[in-house]
Design an enzyme around this catalytic site. Structure first.
Site, PDB file in Angstrom:
ATOM      1  N   LYS A   1      -8.713 -24.357 -55.871  1.00 40.94           N
ATOM      2  CA  LYS A   1      -7.837 -24.772 -56.519  1.00 40.94           C
ATOM      3  C   LYS A   1      -8.231 -26.173 -57.492  1.00 40.94           C
ATOM      4  O   LYS A   1      -7.714 -26.817 -58.038  1.00 40.94           O
ATOM      5  CB  LYS A   1      -6.330 -24.118 -57.209  1.00 40.94           C
ATOM      6  CG  LYS A   1      -5.334 -24.570 -55.523  1.00 40.94           C
ATOM      7  CD  LYS A   1      -5.143 -23.245 -55.059  1.00 40.94           C
ATOM      8  CE  LYS A   1      -3.819 -24.016 -53.700  1.00 40.94           C
ATOM      9  NZ  LYS A   1      -4.013 -23.597 -53.254  1.00 40.94           N
TER      10      LYS A   1
ATOM     11  N   GLU B   1     -11.213 -15.729 -57.232  1.00 38.42           N
ATOM     12  CA  GLU B   1     -10.532 -14.728 -57.726  1.00 38.42           C
ATOM     13  C   GLU B   1      -9.462 -15.596 -56.497  1.00 38.42           C
ATOM     14  O   GLU B   1      -7.700 -15.631 -56.657  1.00 38.42           O
ATOM     15  CB  GLU B   1     -10.597 -14.012 -57.244  1.00 38.42           C
ATOM     16  CG  GLU B   1      -9.969 -12.509 -57.409  1.00 38.42           C
ATOM     17  CD  GLU B   1      -9.077 -12.559 -59.056  1.00 38.42           C
ATOM     18  OE1 GLU B   1     -10.404 -12.169 -59.790  1.00 38.42           O
ATOM     19  OE2 GLU B   1      -8.157 -13.559 -59.391  1.00 38.42           O
TER      20      GLU B   1
ATOM     21  N   GLU C   1       1.122 -25.147 -48.866  1.00 34.94           N
ATOM     22  CA  GLU C   1      -0.259 -26.261 -48.964  1.00 34.94           C
ATOM     23  C   GLU C   1      -0.202 -27.119 -47.915  1.00 34.94           C
ATOM     24  O   GLU C   1       1.156 -27.493 -47.094  1.00 34.94           O
ATOM     25  CB  GLU C   1      -0.282 -27.225 -49.819  1.00 34.94           C
ATOM     26  CG  GLU C   1      -0.709 -26.389 -50.756  1.00 34.94           C
ATOM     27  CD  GLU C   1      -2.190 -25.782 -51.067  1.00 34.94           C
ATOM     28  OE1 GLU C   1      -2.959 -26.279 -51.195  1.00 34.94           O
ATOM     29  OE2 GLU C   1      -1.501 -24.461 -51.571  1.00 34.94           O
TER      30      GLU C   1
ATOM     31  N   LYS D   1      -3.599 -24.583 -60.862  1.00 35.35           N
ATOM     32  CA  LYS D   1      -3.854 -22.722 -60.983  1.00 35.35           C
ATOM     33  C   LYS D   1      -3.300 -22.732 -62.580  1.00 35.35           C
ATOM     34  O   LYS D   1      -4.877 -22.226 -63.113  1.00 35.35           O
ATOM     35  CB  LYS D   1      -3.386 -22.133 -60.027  1.00 35.35           C
ATOM     36  CG  LYS D   1      -3.043 -21.983 -58.667  1.00 35.35           C
ATOM     37  CD  LYS D   1      -1.892 -21.703 -57.885  1.00 35.35           C
ATOM     38  CE  LYS D   1      -2.363 -21.353 -56.659  1.00 35.35           C
ATOM     39  NZ  LYS D   1      -0.557 -21.354 -55.974  1.00 35.35           N
TER      40      LYS D   1
HETATM   41  N1  HSE Z   1       0.783 -23.177 -51.524  1.00 36.21           N
HETATM   42  C1  HSE Z   1       0.289 -22.536 -51.940  1.00 36.21           C
HETATM   43  C2  HSE Z   1       1.934 -21.404 -52.648  1.00 36.21           C
HETATM   44  C3  HSE Z   1      -0.499 -21.519 -51.519  1.00 36.21           C
HETATM   45  O1  HSE Z   1       3.114 -21.616 -52.047  1.00 36.21           O
HETATM   46  O2  HSE Z   1       1.776 -20.366 -53.921  1.00 36.21           O
HETATM   47  C4  HSE Z   1      -1.253 -20.281 -52.048  1.00 36.21           C
HETATM   48  O3  HSE Z   1      -2.303 -20.829 -52.987  1.00 36.21           O
END
Ligand code: HSE
Length: 435
Positions: free
Chosen positions: A105, A129, A190, A205
């Site tokens: 993303k 997706e 992450e 996102k």
């Molecule tokens: N670090 C992200 C979260 C993982 O906690 O949603 C998925 O993108």
């Protein structure tokens, strides 16, 4: 039988989950859906590393470019993360005639224009997706199921780590650090968890969602972003006293003069559907002009849900390849024009304000006078019992006010000697109506 040859870049938790899923389900895809996926090569930083998933040695390569250049490969799945190497790998893969699947993303939010244009120009598929909402088919819903709609608003919980931390703090009174460590252990966070707790991952996102829901280019830096690192247990408790829960929301709303797009901790009425999305779950609550409200809910983080979405993209590519359809539609929608994202200072919202003040006569009157001067009207107050030796929390909820006025008022209040520390400001959303 369609055979899709896949080159994997990166073999961390998601790559391993994808590999395992293909091992166990390939005969189902082959026999029932007429597609066979072959993971042909896997690029890893250290081919000698001990792995939980057993893979034949000949599949491993140290050099990603070698895999990208391999003419036998149809699709590159980019799971290396970050933006520097990932950007050059993805562009190179498109240029060498490969379709691309990515979960990245950050890459799409920050370099989307360049990457989507390249895919369009080279007539290759780029599928992402898994970049938004983990295993929830959000992009497919926007692209296909909701194609008849103009999207009016999106309220989304799209960072599993933050939602997990806030849920633990709310339900168990857990401390912030402990809940974060648990989220990391589960594989939600992450590599750099500040991206999660400072709202950046959710903003990445949201940039992708806004581009394809509202149809146009988005500059990532125009998206206002605030995370949960300043939320204290007392804010969660006071919010509860007023009938609210604290959630990290990604919000996008269309209006005449542009699009509001922001990530922020938010007070949501406790009965609201999104207030009840807990743990690492994600939910995207959107309103289309024809369909009305739609709620997409599911596991937004973790290796298996993310790999499930990567596999859906691979299946899409296999099917589109079979019918040889052209790469137009959705990508064109996201790159043809530019969207105007409104500045955060122009928004109108209700606010939760928490001050730590000296307990003496006139303090409440003084603070409300400053708020009044800045055209901010108070709707509710909690002032804790007297504590003559130290400071007490003073909580005010406001009616709708302009962000610009709130910032000016808080700056003025925080300068007063009666106020200790930095005051807390959390926006309240009542507007995400469920009916
Ligand atoms: N670090 C992200 C979260 C993982 O906690 O949603 C998925 O993108």
């Amino acid at each position: 039988m369609k055979i899709l040859k896949v080159g994997l870049l990166g073999f961390g938790q998601i790559g391993s989950a994808l590999y395992t899923m293909l091992q166990s389900k390939n005969s189902y895809f082959k026999n029932e859906l007429g597609v066979r996926f072959e993971i042909t090569r896997i690029a890893v930083l250290n081919p000698k590393k001990k792995r939980t998933v057993k893979i034949p040695k000949h599949l491993l390569a140290k050099n990603a470019v070698e895999i990208i250049d391999d003419p036998a490969i149809d699709v590159i799945v980019e799971l290396v993360g970050g933006t520097r190497d990932a950007r050059s790998f993805v562009l190179k893969a498109l240029r060498s005639g490969k379709h691309v699947v990515t979960a990245n993303k950050a890459l799409l939010a920050e370099h989307g224009d360049e990457i989507f244009h390249a895919a369009q120009r080279l007539n290759r598929w780029i599928c992402f997706e898994s970049s938004v909402g983990g295993g929830i088919p959000v992009m497919k819903s926007l692209r296909e199921g909701l194609v008849a709609n103009r999207i009016d608003s999106i309220y989304a919980i799209i960072n599993g780590t933050s939602n997990y931390i806030l849920s633990e703090m709310t339900e168990k009174g857990t401390d912030f650090r402990e809940a974060l460590a648990e989220a990391q252990k589960e594989g939600y966070a992450e590599a750099d968890p500040t991206l999660d707790i400072e709202g950046v991952d959710a903003a990445h996102k949201l940039a992708i969602l806004v581009r394809f829901a509202f149809g146009g280019k988005v500059k990532f830096k125009d998206i206002y972003c605030e995370g949960i690192s300043r939320i204290r247990k007392e804010d969660i408790d006071f919010a509860e006293e007023f009938g609210y829960r604290v959630k990290l929301l990604a919000i996008a709303k269309a209006s005449q003069d542009g699009i509001e797009a922001r990530v922020q901790p938010t007070l949501l009425p406790e009965a609201h559907i999104l207030a009840n999305v807990t743990g690492a779950y994600n939910a995207v609550f959107l309103r289309g002009d024809e369909v009305g409200n739609v709620l997409l809910y599911g596991r937004g983080a973790g290796p298996k849900p993310t790999a499930s979405a990567v596999l859906a993209d691979l299946m899409d590519i296999a099917q589109r390849e079979s019918v040889r359809s052209e790469n137009s539609g959705m990508l064109m929608r996201g790159i043809r024009k530019s969207l105007r994202i409104k500045s955060i200072s122009s928004i109108l919202s209700r606010y939760y304000l928490r001050f730590h003040v000296v307990d003496k006569p006139g303090v409440l009157a003084h603070i409300s006078r400053v708020l009044g001067k800045h055209r901010i009207s108070i709707s509710d107050v909690i002032q804790r019992e007297r504590n003559l030796r130290s400071v007490v929390p003073l909580i005010l909820l406001t009616h709708d006010a302009h962000e610009k006025d709130v910032r000016n008022a808080i700056r003025e209040i925080d300068r007063q000697a009666i106020v200790r520390g930095k005051s807390q400001v959390i926006r309240i959303e009542e507007g995400a109506k469920t009916s």
